[in-house]
Scaffold this motif. Structure first.
Motif, PDB file in Angstrom:
ATOM      1  N   VAL A   1      10.218   0.009   6.978  1.00  0.00           N
ATOM      2  CA  VAL A   1      10.337  -1.349   7.513  1.00  0.00           C
ATOM      3  C   VAL A   1       9.030  -2.124   7.364  1.00  0.00           C
ATOM      4  O   VAL A   1       9.033  -3.320   7.065  1.00  0.00           O
ATOM      5  CB  VAL A   1      10.752  -1.294   9.004  1.00  0.00           C
ATOM      6  N   PHE A   2       7.894  -1.448   7.540  1.00  0.00           N
ATOM      7  CA  PHE A   2       6.599  -2.123   7.511  1.00  0.00           C
ATOM      8  C   PHE A   2       6.076  -2.370   6.094  1.00  0.00           C
ATOM      9  O   PHE A   2       5.163  -3.182   5.910  1.00  0.00           O
ATOM     10  CB  PHE A   2       5.559  -1.312   8.295  1.00  0.00           C
ATOM     11  N   LEU A   3       6.643  -1.691   5.100  1.00  0.00           N
ATOM     12  CA  LEU A   3       6.116  -1.775   3.734  1.00  0.00           C
ATOM     13  C   LEU A   3       7.048  -2.489   2.770  1.00  0.00           C
ATOM     14  O   LEU A   3       6.636  -2.808   1.645  1.00  0.00           O
ATOM     15  CB  LEU A   3       5.819  -0.364   3.196  1.00  0.00           C
ATOM     16  N   ASN A   4       8.273  -2.711   3.168  1.00  0.00           N
ATOM     17  CA  ASN A   4       9.249  -3.353   2.297  1.00  0.00           C
ATOM     18  C   ASN A   4       9.279  -4.860   2.573  1.00  0.00           C
ATOM     19  O   ASN A   4       9.544  -5.285   3.693  1.00  0.00           O
ATOM     20  CB  ASN A   4      10.630  -2.734   2.536  1.00  0.00           C
ATOM     21  N   GLN A   5       9.007  -5.649   1.558  1.00  0.00           N
ATOM     22  CA  GLN A   5       8.885  -7.095   1.747  1.00  0.00           C
ATOM     23  C   GLN A   5      10.163  -7.719   2.293  1.00  0.00           C
ATOM     24  O   GLN A   5      10.113  -8.557   3.198  1.00  0.00           O
ATOM     25  CB  GLN A   5       8.500  -7.769   0.430  1.00  0.00           C
TER      26      GLN A   5
ATOM     27  N   ALA B   1       7.469 -13.833   3.595  1.00  0.00           N
ATOM     28  CA  ALA B   1       6.328 -12.928   3.747  1.00  0.00           C
ATOM     29  C   ALA B   1       5.970 -12.347   2.388  1.00  0.00           C
ATOM     30  O   ALA B   1       6.809 -12.261   1.490  1.00  0.00           O
ATOM     31  CB  ALA B   1       6.654 -11.802   4.730  1.00  0.00           C
ATOM     32  N   THR B   2       4.711 -11.956   2.250  1.00  0.00           N
ATOM     33  CA  THR B   2       4.253 -11.270   1.047  1.00  0.00           C
ATOM     34  C   THR B   2       3.764  -9.895   1.461  1.00  0.00           C
ATOM     35  O   THR B   2       2.867  -9.778   2.301  1.00  0.00           O
ATOM     36  CB  THR B   2       3.106 -12.046   0.369  1.00  0.00           C
ATOM     37  N   VAL B   3       4.357  -8.849   0.905  1.00  0.00           N
ATOM     38  CA  VAL B   3       3.995  -7.480   1.278  1.00  0.00           C
ATOM     39  C   VAL B   3       3.920  -6.621   0.027  1.00  0.00           C
ATOM     40  O   VAL B   3       4.915  -6.441  -0.670  1.00  0.00           O
ATOM     41  CB  VAL B   3       5.017  -6.862   2.258  1.00  0.00           C
ATOM     42  N   ASP B   4       2.746  -6.098  -0.253  1.00  0.00           N
ATOM     43  CA  ASP B   4       2.553  -5.143  -1.345  1.00  0.00           C
ATOM     44  C   ASP B   4       2.349  -3.776  -0.709  1.00  0.00           C
ATOM     45  O   ASP B   4       1.242  -3.435  -0.283  1.00  0.00           O
ATOM     46  CB  ASP B   4       1.337  -5.543  -2.185  1.00  0.00           C
ATOM     47  N   GLY B   5       3.423  -3.001  -0.593  1.00  0.00           N
ATOM     48  CA  GLY B   5       3.407  -1.757   0.164  1.00  0.00           C
ATOM     49  C   GLY B   5       2.758  -0.582  -0.540  1.00  0.00           C
ATOM     50  O   GLY B   5       3.355   0.496  -0.622  1.00  0.00           O
ATOM     51  N   GLU B   6       1.552  -0.773  -1.038  1.00  0.00           N
ATOM     52  CA  GLU B   6       0.777   0.288  -1.681  1.00  0.00           C
ATOM     53  C   GLU B   6      -0.615   0.340  -1.042  1.00  0.00           C
ATOM     54  O   GLU B   6      -1.053  -0.621  -0.412  1.00  0.00           O
ATOM     55  CB  GLU B   6       0.622   0.018  -3.180  1.00  0.00           C
ATOM     56  N   ARG B   7      -1.292   1.473  -1.223  1.00  0.00           N
ATOM     57  CA  ARG B   7      -2.660   1.554  -0.720  1.00  0.00           C
ATOM     58  C   ARG B   7      -3.503   0.493  -1.421  1.00  0.00           C
ATOM     59  O   ARG B   7      -3.493   0.383  -2.651  1.00  0.00           O
ATOM     60  CB  ARG B   7      -3.241   2.939  -0.984  1.00  0.00           C
ATOM     61  N   GLY B   8      -4.208  -0.329  -0.648  1.00  0.00           N
ATOM     62  CA  GLY B   8      -4.970  -1.442  -1.201  1.00  0.00           C
ATOM     63  C   GLY B   8      -4.143  -2.703  -1.349  1.00  0.00           C
ATOM     64  O   GLY B   8      -4.670  -3.760  -1.704  1.00  0.00           O
ATOM     65  N   GLY B   9      -2.834  -2.609  -1.060  1.00  0.00           N
ATOM     66  CA  GLY B   9      -1.949  -3.769  -1.159  1.00  0.00           C
ATOM     67  C   GLY B   9      -2.160  -4.732   0.000  1.00  0.00           C
ATOM     68  O   GLY B   9      -2.476  -4.337   1.113  1.00  0.00           O
ATOM     69  N   LYS B  10      -1.970  -6.012  -0.268  1.00  0.00           N
ATOM     70  CA  LYS B  10      -2.175  -7.042   0.738  1.00  0.00           C
ATOM     71  C   LYS B  10      -0.825  -7.439   1.373  1.00  0.00           C
ATOM     72  O   LYS B  10       0.231  -7.260   0.775  1.00  0.00           O
ATOM     73  CB  LYS B  10      -2.806  -8.290   0.103  1.00  0.00           C
TER      74      LYS B  10
ATOM     75  N   VAL C   1      -0.752 -14.160  10.108  1.00  0.00           N
ATOM     76  CA  VAL C   1      -1.166 -12.754  10.172  1.00  0.00           C
ATOM     77  C   VAL C   1      -1.276 -12.234   8.738  1.00  0.00           C
ATOM     78  O   VAL C   1      -0.368 -12.437   7.938  1.00  0.00           O
ATOM     79  CB  VAL C   1      -0.138 -11.908  10.956  1.00  0.00           C
ATOM     80  N   PHE C   2      -2.395 -11.576   8.414  1.00  0.00           N
ATOM     81  CA  PHE C   2      -2.529 -11.012   7.078  1.00  0.00           C
ATOM     82  C   PHE C   2      -3.536  -9.867   7.099  1.00  0.00           C
ATOM     83  O   PHE C   2      -4.241  -9.645   8.084  1.00  0.00           O
ATOM     84  CB  PHE C   2      -2.941 -12.082   6.059  1.00  0.00           C
ATOM     85  N   GLY C   3      -3.580  -9.122   6.000  1.00  0.00           N
ATOM     86  CA  GLY C   3      -4.498  -7.993   5.930  1.00  0.00           C
ATOM     87  C   GLY C   3      -4.248  -7.144   4.703  1.00  0.00           C
ATOM     88  O   GLY C   3      -3.717  -7.613   3.700  1.00  0.00           O
ATOM     89  N   GLU C   4      -4.606  -5.849   4.831  1.00  0.00           N
ATOM     90  CA  GLU C   4      -4.543  -4.938   3.684  1.00  0.00           C
ATOM     91  C   GLU C   4      -4.252  -3.520   4.158  1.00  0.00           C
ATOM     92  O   GLU C   4      -4.779  -3.071   5.189  1.00  0.00           O
ATOM     93  CB  GLU C   4      -5.875  -4.976   2.940  1.00  0.00           C
TER      94      GLU C   4
END
Length: 258
Positions: free
Chosen positions: A145-149, A160-169, A177-180
């Protein structure tokens, strides 16, 4: 979700007053205004009147507009509590600026995207805390749920924009709200840099989410470090309301609150 009920009086062209009730059983910031169930009824012993039909059509439209502004204002309170660095630490935005908070999602996004706070190099007092919640689903499904855009857009009810990989923004809630993602252990742990867009420039909290398998349910432990002191309660309530409760309502993972 809450029940809203109010009683009022309307006057006909002939000057006759009629009393009635308006009820909204599913008022919630998680529901679109078009999905609200708005009931209009005359009070007991009131004679029938064409005003009832008018209230059920034109009146209901106006009620949706007003409730949309009200819910937008509540969201602006969550996203617009700006803090600024000062020589003595952190100061909240003055009440005059706070009164300019907009009342709908588009305006929230617009006001939130103005010039970022200036980085003065002042050390910001921070705190740490942890919160727990239980979801009626598997760790693997909750982790996704937290990694799938598409799923993030579903429970936030916004692009929303979600890149569900390590280092993804990631960027959600109209960019407020934003981050990595800094560490990902499938179905077990997510670590991320996380911030509100109006925190002091380049200041991030570290959020660690641990997914614990409890047989037929999953316990989620969220540890927050580096949250500005003055933002502790707002951040806690934001996670409970805009993550935990929203996810349960959207995907049916409802369980008791801790």
């Amino acid at each position: 979700m809450r029940l809203m009920s109010t009683t009022g009086t309307a006057k006909s062209k002939a000057g006759v007053k009629y009393k009635g009730t308006i009820e909204v059983p599913n008022l919630s910031d998680e529901n679109d205004m078009e999905d609200l169930d708005i009931g209009v009824s005359l009070n007991k012993d009131e004679p029938e009147t064409p005003l009832t039909s008018l209230m059920k059509t034109k009146g209901v439209e106006k009620i949706r507009e007003v409730l949309g502004s009200y819910v937008g204002f509540l969201k602006s309170e969550f996203t617009q509590g700006m803090i600024l660095p000062t020589a003595n630490g952190v100061a909240k935005l003055d009440s005059t600026s706070q009164s300019k908070a907009k009342l709908n999602k588009t305006q929230i996004s617009s006001s939130g995207s103005t010039a970022a706070p200036i980085n003065t190099g002042v050390k910001i007092p921070t705190c740490k805390f942890s919160i727990k919640e239980t979801f009626l689903t598997s760790p693997a499904e909750l982790y996704r749920v937290f990694l799938n855009q598409e799923m993030v857009q579903a429970f936030t009810h916004a692009p929303a924009t979600v890149d569900g990989e390590r280092g993804g923004k990631f960027r959600l809630l109209d960019g407020n709200v934003f981050g990595e993602f800094t560490e990902l252990i499938p179905d077990e742990k997510i670590v991320m840099k996380w911030r509100y867009n109006n925190w002091p420039c380049e200041h991030y909290a570290t959020i660690t989410m641990t997914f614990l398998d409890r047989s037929s349910e999953t316990e989620l432990k969220v540890e927050c470090r580096g949250v500005p002191d003055s933002e502790e309660e707002r951040t806690k309530e934001g996670w409970k309301r805009y993550y935990f409760e929203a996810i349960k309502q959207t995907f049916g993972y409802g369980a008791r609150l801790f």
